[in-house]
Write an enzyme that holds these catalytic residues in place. Sequence first.
Site, PDB file in Angstrom:
ATOM      1  N   GLU A   1      -4.572   1.466   5.858  1.00  0.00           N
ATOM      2  CA  GLU A   1      -4.349   0.073   5.410  1.00  0.00           C
ATOM      3  C   GLU A   1      -3.582  -0.769   6.238  1.00  0.00           C
ATOM      4  O   GLU A   1      -2.351  -1.250   6.171  1.00  0.00           O
ATOM      5  CB  GLU A   1      -3.912   0.255   4.089  1.00  0.00           C
ATOM      6  CG  GLU A   1      -4.611   0.895   2.963  1.00  0.00           C
ATOM      7  CD  GLU A   1      -4.127   0.666   1.609  1.00  0.00           C
ATOM      8  OE1 GLU A   1      -2.838   0.298   1.468  1.00  0.00           O
ATOM      9  OE2 GLU A   1      -5.049   1.199   0.718  1.00  0.00           O
TER      10      GLU A   1
ATOM     11  N   GLU B   1     -10.175   5.321  -0.551  1.00  0.00           N
ATOM     12  CA  GLU B   1      -9.228   5.352  -1.740  1.00  0.00           C
ATOM     13  C   GLU B   1     -10.042   4.451  -2.920  1.00  0.00           C
ATOM     14  O   GLU B   1     -10.630   3.665  -2.416  1.00  0.00           O
ATOM     15  CB  GLU B   1      -7.869   4.869  -1.458  1.00  0.00           C
ATOM     16  CG  GLU B   1      -6.926   5.892  -0.598  1.00  0.00           C
ATOM     17  CD  GLU B   1      -5.617   5.169  -0.478  1.00  0.00           C
ATOM     18  OE1 GLU B   1      -5.278   4.136  -1.275  1.00  0.00           O
ATOM     19  OE2 GLU B   1      -4.946   5.402   0.463  1.00  0.00           O
TER      20      GLU B   1
END
Length: 545
Positions: free
Chosen positions: A175, A322
């Site tokens: 991220e 995820e």
Amino acid sequence: MTSDGVFEPRLRIDGKVCEESVLPHVWKTCVGAGRANEALRADWQQQFAEVVAECGFQYVRFHGVFHDDMFVYRGSYGGGFGPSTPLPSPVYTFSYVDKVFDFILDCGVRPFVELGFMPRELATVTETLFWWGAHCSPPKDMGRWVELVTKAVEHWIGRYGLAEVRKWRFEVWNEPNLVPHFWTGTKTEYFELYEQTVRAIKKIDPELKVGGPATSVFVPDDRYRGEVEDRAAMRETAAAVDVDALDWRPVWIEDFIAWCAERRLPIDFISTHLYPTDFAFGADGKGVQITRYADATFDDLTLLRRLLKDSPYPNAEIHITEWSTSPSSRDFIHDTLFAATYITRAYLKCATLADSISYWTFTDVFEEGGAGIGPFHGGFGLVNENGIHKPTFHAFSMLGRLGDRLLLATPDGVVTRDSRTSAISAVFFNYPEDMAMKGLESRSSYPETRALAEMGPSRRIRHSIEGLPPGTTFLVEIMDWEHGNPAEAWYRLGSPLNPSRAENEHLSRVADSLLRFPLTVPDTGVLDLDVELAPWAVMSLRQAA
């Protein structure tokens, strides 16, 4: 089987000959965990071995392989009571990582290696997020980062063999669009990190699999178009009356592909995260919770596949590293039956759209914000800290028992066949009509989730399966509000913060007390399935051993 080796179907469902197709088990390719150091705990290992045995996970991904508490990058001896003495040059020690990877591989699972975060002695900025103080920054010295990655990959090849490590996946960071928490640099600085990392790994062996950009969520605005996040660009999203009418796009992926193509950099897989809930900041600076409709993940994956097909990397794998109902480890929806129904529906609908959709995470032994408060605190896990099975655990178990050949797909579930054994299995669910295709909003307490139990109506599941051997016994398992619902049982106990051993044993029994009954195929060879599913129920049908 015909003379030319083609399968000739004998089964008929609802009077129609079954037209088989492949059903990828995208739900069990990979599962998430918190960080590498947690995998040294005995309870983490016990729970991991159990969920692997029950759900069949093939890879596991977690943060922090290079974090300080794994002691990989050593710039000093370590002082203890005295001062720390610097080393003339860095030393790389892998004893802690070896213990983790050895255990994972001994369970029959492979690491999906997230390369990060930065060791303190290499980081330009330290302790950017999490209770455990992750250092999410560009390196002080890119050459040292390349050396760290090179030493690690070479060590793993030496320990486990090149043939094994070629089956792993190496994901560069996590991220990096979330500045300044998961990354303190710019978009271009991340792309440069990817370039140096992929070149280093491919120099070791061209067949090693590397990818990125591991960005978070899709967005319907330009907040990530520039080098760093622009919160002002979120204002229209925060004010939108119908967020599902907006044009949701992947973060950085198109720019990442273009940047790599221009430099002829390999991309073996594209990775991103697809949480269907997020936040946008309004004109007043306050965060507004965004909840997308129930098919948001399907839409995002459909778009991502199309973008990749039309790109210079059409054969790259797609890994959603995820995914869950929300990205919060304090979202009480995660503990509920409602989450189990939501993910069952989404996985079945999205089964052919990605190479993996990794549920985040398998356990509540997860310390990004410190340990959870109480046994049911909204943690991501399929099991809670005490190993009690949440409804999502049973959802994965039911999905894992499906066959690899799809015989029937309906809006309420599937019927499958195992190509090796020809065993028939099915999963059905009732995502209530009253939801009107809404997604699941995050909840900040367990009592706030309970209103969803009033949704309805019930759903009748009726199918006839012809061509089965008479006398074959099938086992039906149903999870609903009164069966396999430990968070509700905990609530009825008064929500004890520190349950006694007897209370934990009671909750564990409740968690595994699904409604179970057998069905036997009569002499006609026709199994007539006729079951009333309560709202939010999930049902499994499988041949008895």
